[in-house]
Design an enzyme around this catalytic site. Structure first.
Site, PDB file in Angstrom:
ATOM      1  N   ASP A 187     -59.894  48.381  69.303  1.00 22.98           N
ATOM      2  CA  ASP A 187     -58.827  48.787  68.637  1.00 22.98           C
ATOM      3  C   ASP A 187     -57.407  48.692  69.609  1.00 22.98           C
ATOM      4  O   ASP A 187     -57.466  49.019  70.635  1.00 22.98           O
ATOM      5  CB  ASP A 187     -59.019  50.204  68.056  1.00 22.98           C
ATOM      6  CG  ASP A 187     -58.012  50.620  67.211  1.00 22.98           C
ATOM      7  OD1 ASP A 187     -57.633  50.049  66.217  1.00 22.98           O
ATOM      8  OD2 ASP A 187     -57.094  51.528  67.729  1.00 22.98           O
ATOM      9  N   GLU A 221     -58.257  43.526  68.958  1.00 23.92           N
ATOM     10  CA  GLU A 221     -57.340  43.719  68.112  1.00 23.92           C
ATOM     11  C   GLU A 221     -55.792  43.387  68.910  1.00 23.92           C
ATOM     12  O   GLU A 221     -55.408  44.349  69.437  1.00 23.92           O
ATOM     13  CB  GLU A 221     -57.154  44.886  67.199  1.00 23.92           C
ATOM     14  CG  GLU A 221     -56.191  45.044  66.282  1.00 23.92           C
ATOM     15  CD  GLU A 221     -55.722  46.451  65.825  1.00 23.92           C
ATOM     16  OE1 GLU A 221     -55.286  46.524  64.635  1.00 23.92           O
ATOM     17  OE2 GLU A 221     -56.161  47.421  66.544  1.00 23.92           O
TER      18      GLU A 221
END
Length: 534
Positions: free
Chosen positions: A209, A259
């Site tokens: 993330d 990401e």
């Protein structure tokens, strides 16, 4: 299940179809209104029949759920709302027995304010070793009443919060998500240990993330628009972090997907060098409007930026943060931009669904891997959440302007005639389901050969068994304006018509799959896609 491609061994991730599960909303096994691991385990045969290669779980760890689980309190504990660590281990094993690998989500930029490290830092006070794990600073101004710098938030609102002793701590997201100090060796060591913990439990990969945010300018200098380098995005120190992670993953034959939101394609590609991350999410494609020239340019740019490092592209139409494809493609503005999200944006769902069907064939025919967000295979639209039921902090932090992301996170409909559409048995789901969702239920779509679910199942079966798909070359073919046509290997051709008029198809041997019927003259109607064997 059909036999996988012959080359899908250690490099399975280069052409995998990966299904994203948002655990709170997939299936509720214990009837408390919240999706859980028991629900996922019961539905694993559905995922096997769908034909996916892997499942990516958004965070299932212990969390106060201030930001949907992306505020992690303990990486080695499953949140009780979802189940137990033993259940997670069973799920990983049972999925693997069905030919499905598991990818977990790691959130390295920050932890929850309930994490043991942060609670210790608050208790220890200014100047303590405990506070060095985070970014604590005195404030500016005569009495330290102003934040240490002017950094903008990834959400709306401030990036600094003041504690009782007068110091401030940094949080690029909500105040309940304090940023870690990645210059500290203990932070690096802890995350490497967490990676080993999950790889040893059999996970095949890790999604990272906010992968470009970890390292910060040590001076914590003010942000100046348009001046490089950015003080907290894409710092050069990140690459050393990911090289150390890659060394760990290689021991377990694990893979990473980062990401990474970066406009600079050369900087983006650095994260995909052979000794760093295996893949990264392709946000340019996800946010691209349903326009032929823009789509073609985005596809070309994506392939070009991956080519120098030999990494496969990833393709995704939607995720747990983004407006559902069927709704977005039915709007006047078919692109996606967080800044433009607003209540009451009209959408033609019939049009959007037709385009979403065509987009599915386009996406699944492109070279590389594909991510499918849960419910996309059902054609779910974005749901309107009543104001008093919205839980996403983006809504509150925008002072009610942003509708938030809950509309794409509504619990799935499994059974048309069951309470809560079969999501759970006893309690109302944590987010309300629209009243007309019976038509999207899995049990109804399973018996309808024209359904979105039937389209996805057929497409994934073809993609899995036909050597023309997956990783490898593609070539654009001559086509009329507004038509995207390209060839893969083994005589496979994909044609998608975004023009206003029907398009003639190139000579072909047979139609493998179409997102909608051809017209009476055998032409491809507007907003329709087809796979051909030529």
């Amino acid at each position: 299940m059909a036999a996988p491609h012959s080359h899908r061994t250690d490099d399975w991730w280069r052409d995998a179809v990966i299904y994203q599960v948002y655990p709170r909303s997939f299936a509720d096994g214990d009837g408390d209104g919240t999706g859980d691991l028991a629900g996922v385990r019961a539905r694993l045969p559905y995922l096997a029949e769908l034909g996916v290669d892997a499942v990516w779980f958004t965070p299932w760890y212990l969390s106060p759920l201030v930001d949907g689980g992306y505020d992690v309190a303990d990486y080695r504990t499953i949140d009780p709302a979802f189940g137990t660590l033993a259940e997670a281990e069973k799920l990983i094993t049972e999925a693997r027995e069905l030919g499905i690998r598991v990818i977990v989500d790691i959130v390295p930029n920050h932890v929850s304010d309930q994490h043991a490290w942060f609670r210790a830092a608050l208790a220890a006070g200014p100047g303590s070793p405990e506070r060095e794990l985070f970014h604590f600073r005195p404030g500016r101004g005569e009495n330290g009443e102003l934040p240490p710098n002017n950094w903008p938030s990834q959400f709306s609102g401030r990036t600094w919060t003041r504690v009782e002793d007068g110091e401030w701590y940094l949080h690029l997201f909500t105040p309940e998500q304090p940023d870690l100090n990645w210059a500290h060796p203990s932070v690096r060591q802890e995350h490497e240990d967490v990676l080993r913990f999950w790889f040893e439990r059999g996970v095949a990969g890790v999604r990272i993330d906010s992968a470009a945010l970890l390292a910060k300018d040590p001076a914590l200098a003010d942000f100046v628009e348009g001046v490089d380098p950015h003080p907290y995005i894409d710092q050069d120190e990140l690459h050393d972090i990911y090289r150390s992670w890659r060394a760990i993953a290689d021991v377990y034959q694990g893979v990473f997907v980062g990401e990474v939101w970066l406009p600079d394609s050369e900087r983006f590609a650095r994260y995909l060098r052979p000794d760093e991350l295996h893949t990264a999410f392709n946000f340019n494609f996800l946010s691209c409007p349903w326009e032929p020239d823009r789509l073609r340019r985005t596809i070309d740019d994506t392939l070009a930026e991956h080519a120098p490092v030999g990494a496969p592209a990833t393709w995704v139409l939607c995720n747990h943060d983004v407006t559902r494809t069927a709704t977005r493609y039915g709007r006047t503005d078919t692109g996606f931009d967080f800044a433009k999200k607003a209540f009451g944006t009209p959408s033609d769902l019939g049009l959007g669904t037709r385009r979403a069907r065509a987009a599915a064939l386009l996406t699944l025919a492109l070279p590389g891997s594909v991510y499918v967000y849960q419910g996309e295979e059902l054609g779910l639209p974005e749901a309107d959440i009543p104001l008093d039921r919205i839980q996403d902090p983006m809504h509150a932090r925008s002072e009610g302007v942003d509708p938030g992301r809950d509309g794409c996170r509504v619990p799935l409909p499994w059974t048309a005639e069951a309470p809560w559409y079969g999501f759970g048995s006893a309690s109302e789901p944590w987010l309300p389901q629209p009243r007309d969702w019976a038509r999207y239920a899995v049990d109804r779509q399973q018996t309808d050969p024209e359904s979105m679910l039937a389209l996805y199942r057929t497409a994934l079966a073809l993609r899995r068994t036909d050597e023309g798909f997956g990783d490898g070359p593609m070539t654009w073919l001559p086509a009329d304006e507004g038509v995207l046509a390209f060839a893969r290997t083994e005589g496979l051709v994909c044609v998608v018509n975004l023009a206003r008029t029907p398009a003639a198809l190139p000579p072909y041997e047979r139609i493998l799959l179409a997102s909608g019927p051809l017209d009476a003259e055998g032409r491809l109607p507007q907003d329709t896609g087809v796979w051909l064997r030529v």
